[in-house]
Design an enzyme around this catalytic site. Structure first.
Site, PDB file in Angstrom:
ATOM      1  N   THR A  53      -6.604 -16.640   4.296  1.00  0.00           N
ATOM      2  CA  THR A  53      -5.476 -16.091   3.774  1.00  0.00           C
ATOM      3  C   THR A  53      -4.771 -16.892   2.543  1.00  0.00           C
ATOM      4  O   THR A  53      -4.615 -16.259   1.590  1.00  0.00           O
ATOM      5  CB  THR A  53      -4.477 -15.814   5.012  1.00  0.00           C
ATOM      6  OG1 THR A  53      -5.026 -15.223   5.933  1.00  0.00           O
ATOM      7  CG2 THR A  53      -3.111 -15.162   4.395  1.00  0.00           C
ATOM      8  N   THR A  61       2.356   2.676   5.261  1.00  0.00           N
ATOM      9  CA  THR A  61       2.769   1.221   5.405  1.00  0.00           C
ATOM     10  C   THR A  61       1.905   0.483   4.636  1.00  0.00           C
ATOM     11  O   THR A  61       1.064   0.790   3.763  1.00  0.00           O
ATOM     12  CB  THR A  61       1.923   1.097   6.848  1.00  0.00           C
ATOM     13  OG1 THR A  61       0.659   1.297   6.954  1.00  0.00           O
ATOM     14  CG2 THR A  61       2.998   1.579   7.876  1.00  0.00           C
ATOM     15  N   PHE A 100      -9.644 -12.133   0.684  1.00  0.00           N
ATOM     16  CA  PHE A 100      -8.736 -12.889   1.365  1.00  0.00           C
ATOM     17  C   PHE A 100      -9.070 -13.222   2.740  1.00  0.00           C
ATOM     18  O   PHE A 100      -8.519 -13.179   3.866  1.00  0.00           O
ATOM     19  CB  PHE A 100      -7.508 -12.048   1.420  1.00  0.00           C
ATOM     20  CG  PHE A 100      -6.904 -11.623   0.503  1.00  0.00           C
ATOM     21  CD1 PHE A 100      -6.258 -12.518  -0.596  1.00  0.00           C
ATOM     22  CD2 PHE A 100      -6.622 -10.195  -0.126  1.00  0.00           C
ATOM     23  CE1 PHE A 100      -5.779 -12.096  -1.760  1.00  0.00           C
ATOM     24  CE2 PHE A 100      -6.238  -9.953  -1.361  1.00  0.00           C
ATOM     25  CZ  PHE A 100      -5.689 -10.955  -2.275  1.00  0.00           C
ATOM     26  N   ALA A 101     -10.574 -13.393   3.081  1.00  0.00           N
ATOM     27  CA  ALA A 101     -11.082 -14.164   4.298  1.00  0.00           C
ATOM     28  C   ALA A 101     -10.325 -15.164   4.811  1.00  0.00           C
ATOM     29  O   ALA A 101     -10.278 -15.394   5.788  1.00  0.00           O
ATOM     30  CB  ALA A 101     -12.563 -14.221   4.113  1.00  0.00           C
ATOM     31  N   SER A 154       0.800  -1.287   0.014  1.00  0.00           N
ATOM     32  CA  SER A 154      -0.087  -0.049   0.011  1.00  0.00           C
ATOM     33  C   SER A 154       0.871   0.899   0.191  1.00  0.00           C
ATOM     34  O   SER A 154       0.476   2.395  -0.192  1.00  0.00           O
ATOM     35  CB  SER A 154      -1.063   0.074   1.149  1.00  0.00           C
ATOM     36  OG  SER A 154      -1.994  -1.101   0.933  1.00  0.00           O
TER      37      SER A 154
END
Length: 345
Positions: A97, A273, A94-95, A36
């Site tokens: 992983t 971040t 991405f519930a 991000s």
């Protein structure tokens, strides 16, 4: 690894390996996926377009992308400050992983397809109400870049940021799956304790694009943030707009693609971040861009590692040594600026 740049002085520290198979040590010259932190690149391009009078921050997104969003009250400023209320499609993607990652590792999405996934869910807030982090916002931001310039977003990064700053390690490889040149491999921790790490290095990052698909290095990120906060990439008026803060936690605020964090010594630092499968990044600079820090861990979905990383900011900007916080369970991989509730506040 971590790198501090200040007035021509460079301080470096590395530990661990860049490749678990070969055992090669991690090195400051290794490139990595910045997640991000990409959002700050995207926001910078859009603020340059404001400087060029090609974009109005307070205009509806639908003015530039007709019919894209269901609410014409969502402005460009709302998108860049995560106040649009648009649902974050990665919550569902991405519930789980590792399975979620494998399902999209080599897929190539159109930006519109990602936005459509978000629009299947109710909005989280009214436009402008509160800060609510959503990758959807910066997919929309990338679409704005491409609409207004007629060029792919990667071309605009190259022309407006990478070439002027001579960033030799910064790329937008999407939709290629590889990282160009020498790089650190990234390792994703599965949700089930004891399962083998997943080498997540090879991926399109098409699920993120202008929200998280840039590759860079510690040197280049320090150069970029120093230049941005030093006023070399936008006008002073646009930089001030980037720093119109809204609350985003007890010790942090969010501007336009830019985060401000207030440290224990009272110093504020500015940057972003990043969490992308296999990599955690912290990249921040001081007011005016005089001292910059980038720290990288080539793992993700790992609470113990993540919780040590704010200590790099305390050391670099407050001169404090911090002890790692032990015993924290790994958070679910969220792919936002960093998983909420873990080491942010």
């Amino acid at each position: 690894m971590a790198r501090i740049d200040e007035g021509g002085t460079v301080r470096l520290v590395t530990t661990g390996v860049a490749n678990r198979t070969t055992g090669r040590a991690l090195d400051d010259i290794d490139r990595f996926r910045i997640g991000s932190v990409t959002k700050t690149f995207t926001a910078t391009v859009l603020l340059q377009l404001v400087d060029e009078k090609r974009l109005d921050l307070d205009a509806s997104v639908n003015r530039y992308l007709p019919g894209l969003l269901p609410d014409s009250g969502i402005t460009v400023r709302h998108v860049l400050s995560h106040r649009s209320g648009l649902y974050d499609y990665t919550n569902d993607m991405f519930a789980r992983t590792a399975p979620g990652f494998e399902a999209v590792r080599t897929k190539v999405f159109t930006p519109r397809r990602l936005v459509e996934r978000a629009l299947r869910k109710p909005r989280t807030n009214a436009p402008g109400a509160v800060h609510a982090y959503s990758n959807t916002n910066f997919v929309v931001a990338g679409m704005l870049v491409e609409k207004l310039t007629g060029n792919p977003v990667g071309t605009e990064y190259q022309k407006r940021i990478i070439e002027p700053l001579r960033l030799r390690d910064t790329f937008y490889p999407h939709p290629a799956t590889t990282i160009p040149g020498r790089h650190a491999r990234g390792y994703l921790t599965p949700d089930t304790a004891g399962d083998a790490l997943v080498d997540a290095t090879r991926q399109t990052v098409s699920w993120a694009q202008s929200a998280g698909a840039v590759v860079s290095s510690t040197r280049d990120l320090n150069t970029f943030l120093g230049a941005l906060l030093g006023g070399r990439l936008t006008s002073a008026a646009r930089l001030a707009q980037m720093q119109r803060w809204v609350p985003a936690g007890s010790t942090q605020s969010y501007g336009l693609g830019l985060r401000r964090r207030t440290l224990s010594c009272g110093v504020s630092v500015y940057g972003h971040t990043g969490a992308v499968q296999g990599y955690y990044t912290y990249a921040f600079t001081s007011k005016g861009g005089t001292r910059s820090l980038t720290a990288l861990a080539n793992t993700s979905n790992n609470g113990s590692v993540l919780n040590t990383m704010p200590g790099a900011l305390e050391s670099a900007f407050c001169g404090k040594q911090t002890k790692p916080r032990r015993g924290t369970a790994a958070p679910v991989e969220r792919h936002e600026d960093i998983a909420p509730g873990v080491a942010l506040d």
